[in-house]
Write a protein that holds these residues in place. Structure first.
Motif, PDB file in Angstrom:
ATOM      1  N   LYS A 182       0.862  -1.113  -0.030  1.00  0.00           N
ATOM      2  CA  LYS A 182       0.179  -0.198   0.042  1.00  0.00           C
ATOM      3  C   LYS A 182       0.991   1.312  -0.127  1.00  0.00           C
ATOM      4  O   LYS A 182       0.565   2.342  -0.766  1.00  0.00           O
ATOM      5  CB  LYS A 182      -1.018   0.033   1.245  1.00  0.00           C
ATOM      6  CG  LYS A 182      -2.190  -0.848   1.256  1.00  0.00           C
ATOM      7  CD  LYS A 182      -3.103  -0.763   2.397  1.00  0.00           C
ATOM      8  CE  LYS A 182      -4.059  -1.647   2.198  1.00  0.00           C
ATOM      9  NZ  LYS A 182      -4.982  -1.633   3.349  1.00  0.00           N
ATOM     10  N   ASP A 183       1.862   1.105   0.699  1.00  0.00           N
ATOM     11  CA  ASP A 183       2.824   2.480   0.934  1.00  0.00           C
ATOM     12  C   ASP A 183       3.407   2.819  -0.579  1.00  0.00           C
ATOM     13  O   ASP A 183       3.512   3.871  -0.743  1.00  0.00           O
ATOM     14  CB  ASP A 183       3.865   2.406   1.647  1.00  0.00           C
ATOM     15  CG  ASP A 183       4.775   1.281   1.619  1.00  0.00           C
ATOM     16  OD1 ASP A 183       4.457   0.207   1.100  1.00  0.00           O
ATOM     17  OD2 ASP A 183       6.004   1.596   1.917  1.00  0.00           O
ATOM     18  N   VAL A 184       3.787   1.744  -1.285  1.00  0.00           N
ATOM     19  CA  VAL A 184       4.202   1.902  -2.739  1.00  0.00           C
ATOM     20  C   VAL A 184       3.329   2.523  -3.616  1.00  0.00           C
ATOM     21  O   VAL A 184       3.466   3.311  -4.481  1.00  0.00           O
ATOM     22  CB  VAL A 184       4.789   0.481  -3.411  1.00  0.00           C
ATOM     23  CG1 VAL A 184       5.271   1.020  -4.949  1.00  0.00           C
ATOM     24  CG2 VAL A 184       5.977   0.187  -2.575  1.00  0.00           C
ATOM     25  N   LEU A 185       1.990   2.060  -3.892  1.00  0.00           N
ATOM     26  CA  LEU A 185       1.082   2.327  -4.411  1.00  0.00           C
ATOM     27  C   LEU A 185       0.656   3.887  -4.195  1.00  0.00           C
ATOM     28  O   LEU A 185       0.276   4.599  -4.865  1.00  0.00           O
ATOM     29  CB  LEU A 185      -0.222   1.521  -4.180  1.00  0.00           C
ATOM     30  CG  LEU A 185      -0.254   0.092  -4.696  1.00  0.00           C
ATOM     31  CD1 LEU A 185      -1.324  -0.832  -4.423  1.00  0.00           C
ATOM     32  CD2 LEU A 185       0.208   0.023  -6.119  1.00  0.00           C
ATOM     33  N   ARG A 186       0.498   4.154  -2.586  1.00  0.00           N
ATOM     34  CA  ARG A 186       0.250   5.638  -2.419  1.00  0.00           C
ATOM     35  C   ARG A 186       1.303   6.529  -2.579  1.00  0.00           C
ATOM     36  O   ARG A 186       0.781   7.690  -3.216  1.00  0.00           O
ATOM     37  CB  ARG A 186       0.103   5.479  -0.725  1.00  0.00           C
ATOM     38  CG  ARG A 186      -0.590   6.917  -0.014  1.00  0.00           C
ATOM     39  CD  ARG A 186      -0.660   6.618   1.363  1.00  0.00           C
ATOM     40  NE  ARG A 186      -1.423   5.387   1.888  1.00  0.00           N
ATOM     41  CZ  ARG A 186      -0.583   4.660   2.640  1.00  0.00           C
ATOM     42  NH1 ARG A 186       0.364   4.640   3.133  1.00  0.00           N
ATOM     43  NH2 ARG A 186      -1.454   3.399   3.074  1.00  0.00           N
ATOM     44  N   HIS A 187       2.397   6.197  -2.669  1.00  0.00           N
ATOM     45  CA  HIS A 187       3.557   6.988  -3.149  1.00  0.00           C
ATOM     46  C   HIS A 187       3.377   7.300  -4.711  1.00  0.00           C
ATOM     47  O   HIS A 187       3.601   8.355  -5.243  1.00  0.00           O
ATOM     48  CB  HIS A 187       5.034   6.184  -3.055  1.00  0.00           C
ATOM     49  CG  HIS A 187       6.119   6.903  -3.502  1.00  0.00           C
ATOM     50  ND1 HIS A 187       6.773   8.255  -2.783  1.00  0.00           N
ATOM     51  CD2 HIS A 187       7.050   6.757  -4.714  1.00  0.00           C
ATOM     52  CE1 HIS A 187       7.656   8.532  -3.736  1.00  0.00           C
ATOM     53  NE2 HIS A 187       7.852   7.775  -4.776  1.00  0.00           N
ATOM     54  N   LEU A 188       2.876   6.368  -5.527  1.00  0.00           N
ATOM     55  CA  LEU A 188       2.561   6.270  -6.976  1.00  0.00           C
ATOM     56  C   LEU A 188       1.194   7.098  -7.240  1.00  0.00           C
ATOM     57  O   LEU A 188       0.936   7.711  -8.463  1.00  0.00           O
ATOM     58  CB  LEU A 188       2.633   5.412  -7.540  1.00  0.00           C
ATOM     59  CG  LEU A 188       3.997   4.306  -7.686  1.00  0.00           C
ATOM     60  CD1 LEU A 188       3.776   3.011  -8.376  1.00  0.00           C
ATOM     61  CD2 LEU A 188       4.958   5.192  -8.439  1.00  0.00           C
ATOM     62  N   GLY A 189       0.681   7.196  -6.023  1.00  0.00           N
ATOM     63  CA  GLY A 189      -0.848   8.036  -6.274  1.00  0.00           C
ATOM     64  C   GLY A 189      -1.587   7.090  -7.021  1.00  0.00           C
ATOM     65  O   GLY A 189      -2.878   7.497  -7.659  1.00  0.00           O
ATOM     66  N   ASP A 231       7.726   1.119 -18.167  1.00  0.00           N
ATOM     67  CA  ASP A 231       8.671   1.412 -19.155  1.00  0.00           C
ATOM     68  C   ASP A 231       9.783   0.435 -19.107  1.00  0.00           C
ATOM     69  O   ASP A 231      10.516   0.374 -18.032  1.00  0.00           O
ATOM     70  CB  ASP A 231       9.073   2.584 -19.595  1.00  0.00           C
ATOM     71  CG  ASP A 231       7.939   3.865 -19.692  1.00  0.00           C
ATOM     72  OD1 ASP A 231       7.186   3.285 -20.468  1.00  0.00           O
ATOM     73  OD2 ASP A 231       8.037   4.877 -19.285  1.00  0.00           O
ATOM     74  N   LYS A 232      10.149  -0.527 -19.951  1.00  0.00           N
ATOM     75  CA  LYS A 232      11.448  -1.450 -19.805  1.00  0.00           C
ATOM     76  C   LYS A 232      12.609  -0.537 -20.425  1.00  0.00           C
ATOM     77  O   LYS A 232      12.419   0.062 -21.416  1.00  0.00           O
ATOM     78  CB  LYS A 232      11.144  -2.621 -20.915  1.00  0.00           C
ATOM     79  CG  LYS A 232      10.112  -3.529 -20.161  1.00  0.00           C
ATOM     80  CD  LYS A 232       9.763  -4.581 -21.059  1.00  0.00           C
ATOM     81  CE  LYS A 232       9.165  -4.225 -22.431  1.00  0.00           C
ATOM     82  NZ  LYS A 232       8.644  -5.701 -23.434  1.00  0.00           N
ATOM     83  N   LEU A 233      13.401  -0.370 -19.533  1.00  0.00           N
ATOM     84  CA  LEU A 233      14.563   0.290 -19.898  1.00  0.00           C
ATOM     85  C   LEU A 233      15.839  -0.555 -19.858  1.00  0.00           C
ATOM     86  O   LEU A 233      15.715  -1.936 -19.453  1.00  0.00           O
ATOM     87  CB  LEU A 233      15.049   1.258 -18.389  1.00  0.00           C
ATOM     88  CG  LEU A 233      13.965   2.170 -17.844  1.00  0.00           C
ATOM     89  CD1 LEU A 233      14.169   2.996 -16.597  1.00  0.00           C
ATOM     90  CD2 LEU A 233      13.579   3.032 -19.129  1.00  0.00           C
ATOM     91  N   PRO A 234      16.904  -0.082 -20.325  1.00  0.00           N
ATOM     92  CA  PRO A 234      18.195  -0.963 -20.545  1.00  0.00           C
ATOM     93  C   PRO A 234      18.528  -1.437 -19.129  1.00  0.00           C
ATOM     94  O   PRO A 234      18.233  -1.099 -18.078  1.00  0.00           O
ATOM     95  CB  PRO A 234      19.435   0.081 -20.968  1.00  0.00           C
ATOM     96  CG  PRO A 234      18.510   0.933 -21.273  1.00  0.00           C
ATOM     97  CD  PRO A 234      17.320   1.229 -20.735  1.00  0.00           C
ATOM     98  N   LEU A 277       8.128   2.557 -13.400  1.00  0.00           N
ATOM     99  CA  LEU A 277       6.558   2.587 -13.251  1.00  0.00           C
ATOM    100  C   LEU A 277       6.078   3.806 -12.867  1.00  0.00           C
ATOM    101  O   LEU A 277       6.746   4.521 -12.144  1.00  0.00           O
ATOM    102  CB  LEU A 277       5.981   1.344 -12.618  1.00  0.00           C
ATOM    103  CG  LEU A 277       6.666   0.782 -11.561  1.00  0.00           C
ATOM    104  CD1 LEU A 277       5.881   1.069 -10.344  1.00  0.00           C
ATOM    105  CD2 LEU A 277       6.804  -0.771 -11.786  1.00  0.00           C
ATOM    106  N   ARG A 278       4.878   4.200 -13.242  1.00  0.00           N
ATOM    107  CA  ARG A 278       4.190   5.364 -12.707  1.00  0.00           C
ATOM    108  C   ARG A 278       2.488   5.075 -13.017  1.00  0.00           C
ATOM    109  O   ARG A 278       2.163   4.315 -13.880  1.00  0.00           O
ATOM    110  CB  ARG A 278       4.332   6.411 -13.520  1.00  0.00           C
ATOM    111  CG  ARG A 278       4.114   6.635 -15.172  1.00  0.00           C
ATOM    112  CD  ARG A 278       4.698   7.728 -15.722  1.00  0.00           C
ATOM    113  NE  ARG A 278       5.096   7.580 -16.969  1.00  0.00           N
ATOM    114  CZ  ARG A 278       6.327   6.892 -17.307  1.00  0.00           C
ATOM    115  NH1 ARG A 278       7.127   6.315 -16.455  1.00  0.00           N
ATOM    116  NH2 ARG A 278       6.747   6.645 -18.532  1.00  0.00           N
ATOM    117  N   ALA A 279       1.834   5.705 -12.449  1.00  0.00           N
ATOM    118  CA  ALA A 279       0.505   5.602 -12.838  1.00  0.00           C
ATOM    119  C   ALA A 279      -0.080   6.131 -13.945  1.00  0.00           C
ATOM    120  O   ALA A 279       0.415   7.149 -14.390  1.00  0.00           O
ATOM    121  CB  ALA A 279      -0.231   6.573 -11.630  1.00  0.00           C
TER     122      ALA A 279
END
Length: 83
Positions: free
Chosen positions: A16-23, A33-36, A42-44
């Motif tokens: 929950k704290d991670v989801l809350r941080h992301l809004g 987004d897959k990065l090198p 990840l973002r909302a």
């Protein structure tokens, strides 16, 4: 750092704290987004705006009414990069 466990079905549950941080709230979507080098960002996921969502956005926020000339001056200044 938060460590997550992957289930046999390849699913991950975020704390929950991670989801809350992301809004992010129940029913929201997440963009990944897959990065090198095997990293991801990840973002909302936020829906793209539409003119319908824009019209009336500032209604009631001010009592000042701009004239067409004032709007044209503001647009010209913005286009020129003036604050």
């Amino acid at each position: 750092m938060t460590v997550l466990t992957v289930t046999a079905r390849g699913q991950v549950t975020f704390r929950k704290d991670v989801l809350r941080h992301l809004g992010i709230r129940p029913g929201d979507m997440i963009e990944v987004d897959k990065l090198p080098n095997g990293t991801v960002a990840l973002r909302a996921a936020r829906p793209a705006g539409s003119i319908d969502g824009f019209v009336g956005l500032l209604a009631g926020k001010t009592t000042k009414i701009a004239t067409i000339e004032e709007m044209n001056e503001a647009m010209a200044a913005g286009w020129a990069g003036d604050p």
